[in-house]
Design an enzyme around this catalytic site. Structure first.
Site, mmCIF file in Angstrom:
data_model
loop_
_atom_site.group_PDB
_atom_site.id
_atom_site.type_symbol
_atom_site.label_atom_id
_atom_site.label_comp_id
_atom_site.label_asym_id
_atom_site.label_seq_id
_atom_site.Cartn_x
_atom_site.Cartn_y
_atom_site.Cartn_z
ATOM 1 N N ASP A 59 -2.763 -1.599 10.410
ATOM 2 C CA ASP A 59 -3.014 -1.589 8.975
ATOM 3 C C ASP A 59 -3.675 -2.872 8.469
ATOM 4 O OD1 ASP A 59 -1.938 0.929 8.687
ATOM 5 O OD2 ASP A 59 0.019 0.230 7.986
ATOM 6 N N LYS A 86 0.842 -1.198 0.000
ATOM 7 C CA LYS A 86 0.000 0.000 0.000
ATOM 8 C C LYS A 86 0.874 1.243 0.000
ATOM 9 C CE LYS A 86 0.903 1.072 4.519
ATOM 10 N NZ LYS A 86 1.605 2.288 5.000
#
Length: 298
Positions: A151, A17
């Site tokens: 996350d 990401k």
């Protein structure tokens, strides 16, 4: 994140990401920091598969085989690996006694701010859920994901999202334009805890919504003015690589550039795939960093 089946083996792709926006809003009573971040998955990815234990394995145990893409990549195969911890947690909470064997092909650099370990953990939850036929919802898996790391819940989704709280409150966003980036990972990494400890300023709420609107409607130049990473000044104090990469990216023709997560990876927003490949070639010629030309995954 969807599992693919081949006979007794299941496999899933675990993407990296990028944080297009990361505001740190203050420290919470539980020791974590309150954040608002907009993250996008990109086409740099690990692969994780699950299958029954090998003949040499404990039939009721969990095993992990790591295959790093580069010899320099760290890829522990013990309980310090977040994917193995995620699978063990799922098995414990589900009351499963059967064993399993994970194989991790590691392509995402570690200690890079790219979320590789968190993505692997989410992949392990998805694989274990299907492999053991648990039938758990993504919401139920997300509760375990939040225990594993801030996350991890993001990677249970399939696209970009705004994440709040300590990262576990997910608001998926759709209809975004495709984006192209060049990502640079220097040889040295950074500790996430150390970077947050050095973060002095607090951000403001609302920037993620404005950025999401720009990502849906463009143009790319409008997006550039909304990128923000509140951790970048703190990381600059801890690693000389951040200032060096800021300087390197200021000398190439990117639309905008900044650090991802807590670093040390740094990325530039490009106009298209050809532009990203050209910038990547230029940056590869300048030093010992790893350089990737990537686009967003939907």
């Amino acid at each position: 994140m969807m599992a693919r089946r081949s006979e007794l083996r299941l496999e899933v792709t675990a993407p990296a990401k990028l944080n297009l926006l990361l505001e740190v809003l203050g420290k919470r009573g539980d020791g974590y920091h309150e954040v608002e971040t907009l993250m996008v998955p990109v086409a740099l990815a690990d692969s994780l598969s699950i299958e029954p234990p090998a003949p040499a394995d404990d039939p009721n145990g969990l095993a992990l085989v790591c295959r790093p893409a580069l010899a320099s990549y760290g890829c522990p195969a013990d309980e310090t690996n977040l994917a193995l911890r995620a699978l063990a947690l799922l098995r414990q909470r589900a009351g499963i006694t059967h064993g399993a064997r994970l194989t991790l092909v590691k392509r995402i650099p570690m200690a890079a701010g790219l979320g590789g370990g968190s993505s692997d953990a989410a992949a392990a939850l998805v694989l274990g859920n299907e492999f053991w036929h648990l039938g758990w919802s993504r919401e139920r898996l997300a509760e375990l994901a939040a225990e594993l790391g801030s996350d991890v819940p993001f990677f249970l989704g399939r696209g970009a999202a705004i994440c709040r709280g300590r990262g576990e409150r997910i608001e998926p966003i759709a209809g975004l334009m495709g984006l192209h980036f060049v990502v640079v990972k220097p040889p040295a990494g950074l500790s996430t805890a150390a970077v947050y400890a050095h973060c002095r300023g607090t951000g403001t709420v609302g920037g993620a919504a404005a950025l999401a609107d720009a990502l849906a409607h463009g143009p790319v130049n409008r997006i550039a003015h909304l990128l923000q990473n509140r951790l970048q000044p703190a990381a600059r104090e801890l690693s000389p690589w951040i200032a060096r990469l800021e300087n390197e990216f200021s000398r190439v023709d990117c639309v905008a550039h900044q650090m991802s997560g807590s670093g040390t990876s740094y990325f530039g927003l490009c106009r298209n795939a050809r532009h990203a490949r050209r910038i990547a070639r230029v940056l590869r010629s300048r030093g010992e960093c790893q350089v990737f030309a990537v686009d967003t995954r939907h």
